[in-house]
Design an enzyme around this catalytic site. Sequence first.
Site, PDB file in Angstrom:
ATOM      1  N   TYR A 104      -9.363  -8.536   0.763  1.00 35.66           N
ATOM      2  CA  TYR A 104     -10.394  -7.691   1.367  1.00 35.66           C
ATOM      3  C   TYR A 104     -11.771  -8.356   1.340  1.00 35.66           C
ATOM      4  CZ  TYR A 104      -6.660  -4.611  -0.196  1.00 35.66           C
ATOM      5  OH  TYR A 104      -5.432  -4.061  -0.468  1.00 35.66           O
ATOM      6  N   TYR A 143      -2.463   5.403  -2.280  1.00 37.40           N
ATOM      7  CA  TYR A 143      -2.375   3.972  -1.952  1.00 37.40           C
ATOM      8  C   TYR A 143      -0.948   3.500  -2.214  1.00 37.40           C
ATOM      9  CZ  TYR A 143      -2.799  -1.026  -1.855  1.00 37.40           C
ATOM     10  OH  TYR A 143      -2.610  -2.347  -1.533  1.00 37.40           O
ATOM     11  N   ASP A 171       5.970   6.451  -6.174  1.00 34.28           N
ATOM     12  CA  ASP A 171       5.453   5.086  -6.255  1.00 34.28           C
ATOM     13  C   ASP A 171       4.831   4.893  -7.643  1.00 34.28           C
ATOM     14  OD1 ASP A 171       3.967   2.780  -6.165  1.00 34.28           O
ATOM     15  OD2 ASP A 171       3.071   3.169  -4.200  1.00 34.28           O
ATOM     16  N   LYS A 219       4.208  -4.445 -10.109  1.00 38.34           N
ATOM     17  CA  LYS A 219       3.066  -4.849 -10.954  1.00 38.34           C
ATOM     18  C   LYS A 219       3.417  -5.300 -12.377  1.00 38.34           C
ATOM     19  CE  LYS A 219      -0.870  -3.342  -8.430  1.00 38.34           C
ATOM     20  NZ  LYS A 219      -0.906  -2.308  -7.386  1.00 38.34           N
TER      21      LYS A 219
END
Length: 424
Positions: free
Chosen positions: A13, A141, A242, A271
Amino acid sequence: MKQFDKEHILHPYAPSTPLADMELVVSASGVYLELDTGAKIIDGMSSWWSVIHGYNVPQLNTAATEQLSKMSHVMFGGLTHEPAIKLGQTLLEITDKSLEYIFFSDSGSVSVEVALKMAFQYWNSQENKFKSKILAFSKGYHGDTLGAMSVCDPITGMHSAFEDVLHKNIFAEAPMCMFGDEWDEKYILDFKTKLQENHTQIAAVILEPIVQGAGGMRIYSPELLKRVKELCTEYDVLLILDEIATGFGRTGKLFAYEYANIAPDILCVGKALTGGYMSLAATLTSKKVMQGVESGGNVLMHGPTFMANPLACAVANASLELLLNSPWQQRVQKIENQLRQELTKCESLEIVKEVRILGAIGVVELNVEIDLAVMTPAFIEKGVWVRPFLNLVYIMPPYIISEDELSHLTHAIYEVLEEFKSIK
Ligand SMILES: *Cc1c(COP(=O)(O)O)cnc(C)c1O
């Protein structure tokens, strides 16, 4: 070197020609990152939730080296190997017993793509009727690939920039009953209405259990999750959880859905799975879902080149062994207690709107947008690595952080925020 980076290498980003140089990390050990300047700074981010045991961990190094001398990779089509089998066994042991199948992939976003495909194929195969929508939550997200993006918060997920290419899904109001708040049925009304009105088109609901991460760092009531599960059952819609950020102890439970005593139909993890050593993720699901997917003679249509990479699986096995044999609950609880004592002090600052804490996660929400160009050097000056976004300064340190190191981190945040007005 930094010049080449600045001119040619893209970062997350970030503009192609960034104003400031990136910090160059030369090594990392424990909770410390060592920069080329010689500075050693405490990583408050666990490299985005993943480095739960800290850096350069002897057990994980050994696991990687041992696996390296056997095979670092082999294709998974038609072949299998011990690291993947062992990891599958452990993941099934530590998650809800209704989950029986595992699909390994290379990143969190891909594990979400796989989850979405499972849900679509589940309906398509059985009913010969394509349920094409996902019901997601605002401020959620789920990753950066196109399918995952299409279920991220439409605003922070920049849906406007991808208007014509993004799959159009349905969004419920973000969870408004925060963790610890008293439950009221009004908090589920919007979700319930959207489900009632659209359930014939909805293949699945997706959400991050208890903590919405990169979409706003919001910590919500387990009661909401319970009601979501009940309504999914009532309207016969699959539930995808998630846990890519929340999984493996971060919230104080091994998986955040345990706060609500519920089970998902499909679960995504990633992760911290390898302790942050390399990229690996998994999508877990039930017999019911796989039977649905495969009715009519279909198979799940996915197969990444690096599926179940042996090196990554071997390190994940070592990481899970280390975690499960450690007093992780006490460690996370201790971090939570210390964050409550120390980080909460930030609430006395004028620019601070609210401090939120759960498990080894601390969030300071400001009344103002953060200027990274100002704040990043200020944090480094104080010996810490904190990477805020929007108006959020947040940390989720490695579980092995000592009391002194955590104090250093929380004090640095307080001091930088205190100075923020004057240095702005
Ligand atoms: C980070 C994250 C993802 C995406 O994972 P990647 O490995 O970055 O692709 C998806 N969902 C949640 C909740 C995450 O925190």
